[in-house]
Design a protein around this motif. Structure first.
Motif, PDB file in Angstrom:
ATOM      1  N   GLU A  47       0.829  -1.208   0.000  1.00 42.97           N
ATOM      2  CA  GLU A  47       0.000   0.000   0.000  1.00 42.97           C
ATOM      3  C   GLU A  47       0.865   1.260   0.000  1.00 42.97           C
ATOM      4  OE1 GLU A  47      -2.480  -0.391   3.446  1.00 42.97           O
ATOM      5  OE2 GLU A  47      -3.630  -2.043   2.579  1.00 42.97           O
ATOM      6  N   GLN A  48       2.077   1.160   0.571  1.00 39.10           N
ATOM      7  CA  GLN A  48       2.968   2.326   0.630  1.00 39.10           C
ATOM      8  C   GLN A  48       3.409   2.762  -0.765  1.00 39.10           C
ATOM      9  OE1 GLN A  48       3.107  -0.697   2.384  1.00 39.10           O
ATOM     10  NE2 GLN A  48       5.131  -0.671   3.315  1.00 39.10           N
ATOM     11  N   TYR A  53      -3.431   5.373  -1.577  1.00 40.13           N
ATOM     12  CA  TYR A  53      -3.181   5.038  -0.163  1.00 40.13           C
ATOM     13  C   TYR A  53      -2.245   6.060   0.486  1.00 40.13           C
ATOM     14  CZ  TYR A  53      -5.627   0.571  -0.065  1.00 40.13           C
ATOM     15  OH  TYR A  53      -6.599  -0.403  -0.055  1.00 40.13           O
ATOM     16  N   SER A  55       0.714   7.255  -0.865  1.00 41.25           N
ATOM     17  CA  SER A  55       2.142   7.141  -1.177  1.00 41.25           C
ATOM     18  C   SER A  55       2.681   8.414  -1.807  1.00 41.25           C
ATOM     19  CB  SER A  55       2.386   5.979  -2.142  1.00 41.25           C
ATOM     20  OG  SER A  55       3.751   5.932  -2.503  1.00 41.25           O
ATOM     21  N   PRO A 223      12.340   5.361   4.932  1.00 41.23           N
ATOM     22  CA  PRO A 223      11.202   5.286   5.859  1.00 41.23           C
ATOM     23  C   PRO A 223      11.643   5.527   7.304  1.00 41.23           C
ATOM     24  CG  PRO A 223      11.758   3.110   4.976  1.00 41.23           C
ATOM     25  CD  PRO A 223      12.616   4.098   4.263  1.00 41.23           C
ATOM     26  N   GLU A 368      10.911  -0.304   5.632  1.00 38.56           N
ATOM     27  CA  GLU A 368      10.451  -0.160   7.015  1.00 38.56           C
ATOM     28  C   GLU A 368      11.090  -1.282   7.836  1.00 38.56           C
ATOM     29  OE1 GLU A 368       8.342  -0.613   4.458  1.00 38.56           O
ATOM     30  OE2 GLU A 368       7.286   1.283   4.170  1.00 38.56           O
ATOM     31  N   GLU A 380       2.905  -3.445   7.672  1.00 36.38           N
ATOM     32  CA  GLU A 380       3.281  -3.295   6.254  1.00 36.38           C
ATOM     33  C   GLU A 380       3.011  -4.552   5.443  1.00 36.38           C
ATOM     34  OE1 GLU A 380       5.126  -2.505   8.820  1.00 36.38           O
ATOM     35  OE2 GLU A 380       5.773  -0.408   8.622  1.00 36.38           O
ATOM     36  N   ASN A 493       3.977   2.420  14.298  1.00 40.03           N
ATOM     37  CA  ASN A 493       5.120   1.755  13.654  1.00 40.03           C
ATOM     38  C   ASN A 493       5.519   0.453  14.346  1.00 40.03           C
ATOM     39  OD1 ASN A 493       5.430   3.666  11.621  1.00 40.03           O
ATOM     40  ND2 ASN A 493       6.719   4.968  12.913  1.00 40.03           N
TER      41      ASN A 493
END
Ligand code: CA
Length: 529
Positions: A47-48, A53, A55, A223, A368, A380, A493
């Motif tokens: 999705e990142q 989404y 990005s 990230p 990430e 993620e 996170n």
């Protein structure tokens, strides 16, 4: 409503009866207007890396179009974050322990009930084009044209209803061409269900020649969690999927002679010589013309690497840029494919009565936690992009925050097609949500279970867990026995494991009770620690 439907199936003797009396289903459903279903899926698309989404890395205007003309799911998740298991779940609507495919080593039992089989029985033309990855031949499809195992980025071999054919070209483009050709041959008097499943952007991220230079003049931001030290998270510490460990050959695309020696474990299964051999084989597949264009881009990178003599953090950052630029460039072709398929529907006047879905088999780490790959129940890789469009029955520009699963795909397709959802399917139809009438009850927790350990890649321990809107509880087991609790509201996170924090004891206990309830509900109670 749902109970009634399931009771009906039970009363006539479970879902297998639908297969025994196909005419009965076809006749009964003929009265309803059945939508076409175009189910586009890519492999490892996070999705990142989708602009709808949020990005900032890439513009995916065609995937975004589906969301703008339909619905985007903000909390869409996978039940077992790895390629083949995710595919088995979405075909069967059952968790891995029920469909028998727990990890990438297992073979799919094609004799079991799947949504394409049920749609075929209901009169649909069914087709599967692209990456299959389930080891056994597809069942339930009138037409299937699949890559062998993971497939190749360039000049692939496809197995077409059992016959092998060689192609020249870029695989994402070829899969799209084949899908369009198949749609052109369709019987216009019957609905179709077509699965277009891309190989891209799976490792080792070989972009289309025309997109090689897109990111030449731009570096991407690291990230936030790139330098995660995995404090309080033993399984994360022991995983072997750090960008640091990627291969200079197959991942970074350096040629022999441009680096001193191959380093990194690349996932702890393949050796460095194996990676170099695999990379040489990938390059050898290119035609002379393709190779010339390829070298025009990568020779410069090879030379740059040789001259810079990077070490330590400089090398790590350089590897990240190499990785993310190739990954994103592969997605440019996937998005273009989506655009071509949407344009085809436009031209054929098929928009209103076609359910279009774009998703990926699971999420991915784009640096990430210092990682690439997937597998973990962390956000993620647990996340799974999902956008849908069906103008006849869905309003435009909607976003749902309900927690949905790949388990829900099969029941959703059957529901829209007017086919009874077999009682053995464990997912829920998303129709109430997509229609905008989703005020009723919906799940407030999801269950996850990952199995590929100790065999397989990346050394990610077996684990299962529960996620609610706010919390996530994970148990890593097998040759480890650790629990992790995250407060997703305070710590999105997932850097602070709160499991041993006395302030969270009540929450841990509540989540353990919920975990047990879900394991009972889904029949996943035989977990050997
Ligand atoms: Ca995948």
């Amino acid at each position: 409503m749902k109970t009634t439907r399931r009771q009906f199936i039970k009363s006539v003797g479970l879902g297998t009866v639908t297969l025994a009396f196909p005419n009965l289903i076809s006749t009964r459903c003929a009265a309803a207007k059945q939508p076409n279903i175009l189910f586009i899926m890519s492999d490892d698309h996070a999705e990142q890396a989708i602009s709808c989404y949020g990005s900032q890395l890439i513009e995916t205007s065609h995937i975004d179009r589906i969301a703008h003309e339909g619905i985007r799911f903000e909390n869409s998740f996978v039940t077992n974050s790895i390629c083949a298991p995710s595919r088995a779940v979405l075909l069967t609507g059952k968790y891995s322990h029920m469909n028998g495919l727990r990890d990438n080593q297992d073979e799919f039992d094609g004799s079991q009930m799947t949504f394409p089989k049920l749609l075929q029985q209901a009169g649909y033309q069914t087709a599967m084009i692209g990456k299959w990855h389930l080891k056994t031949d597809p069942t339930g499809f009138d037409e299937w044209k699949i890559l062998i195992d993971q497939g190749e980025y360039y000049n692939p071999t496809l197995i077409e209803n059992g016959v092998r054919n060689e192609y020249i070209g870029y695989t994402t483009d070829l899969i799209t061409d084949i899908a369009v050709e198949s749609l052109n041959r369709r019987d216009r008097n019957r609905p179709f269900c077509m699965l277009v499943h891309h190989k891209a952007p799976h490792r080792n991220w070989m972009p289309n020649l025309k997109y090689l230079d897109v990111y030449n003049d731009r570096d991407l931001p690291l990230p936030e969690t790139f330098y995660d030290d995995y404090a309080d998270r033993q399984a994360a510490k022991e995983a072997d999927m750090r960008i640091d460990d990627m291969y200079l050959s197959s991942d970074m695309k350096l040629n022999t002679g441009y680096y001193e020696k191959e380093t990194g474990t690349g996932g702890n299964l393949a050796s460095a010589p194996f990676a170099e051999m695999g990379w040489a084989a990938s390059l050898a597949r290119l035609t002379e013309t393709q190779r010339k264009a390829w070298d025009a881009h990568y020779d410069r990178i090879n030379e740059e690497f040789r001259d810079l003599k990077l070490t330590g953090d400089d090398l790590l950052r350089w590897k990240y840029q190499r990785y993310i630029k190739d990954y994103l460039s592969c997605i440019l072709s996937v998005d273009e494919s989506v655009g071509r398929l949407l344009e085809y529907l436009d031209e054929e006047g098929l928009n209103d009565n076609t359910l279009v879905v774009y998703t990926s088999d699971q999420g991915f780490y784009l640096g990430e936690h210092g990682w690439y790959d997937k597998r973990f129940m962390y956000e993620e890789s647990l996340g799974m992009p999902l956008v849908m469009r069906y103008p006849d029955q869905m309003k435009s520009n909607r976003v749902s925050e309900k927690m949905v699963l790949n388990l829900d795909f099969a029941p959703t397709f059957l529901d829209f097609a007017g086919v009874e959802i077999p009682v053995e399917m464990q997912g829920e139809s998303l129709r109430a949500i997509t229609s905008g009438n989703g005020q009723g009850e919906w799940r407030d927790s999801i269950y996850y279970h990952y199995y590929e350990y100790p065999h397989g890649w990346h050394n990610v321990k077996r684990h299962y867990g529960v996620r609610t809107e706010r919390y996530k509880l994970i148990h890593f087991y097998y040759d480890i026995d650790t629990w992790e609790l995250f407060d997703l509201q305070r710590d999105p996170n997932e850097l602070n494991n709160l499991y041993d924090d006395p302030d969270y004891t009540d929450i841990v206990n509540t989540l353990k009770t919920e975990l047990e309830r879900l394991q009972q509900k889904y029949g996943d109670t035989d977990i050997r620690i």
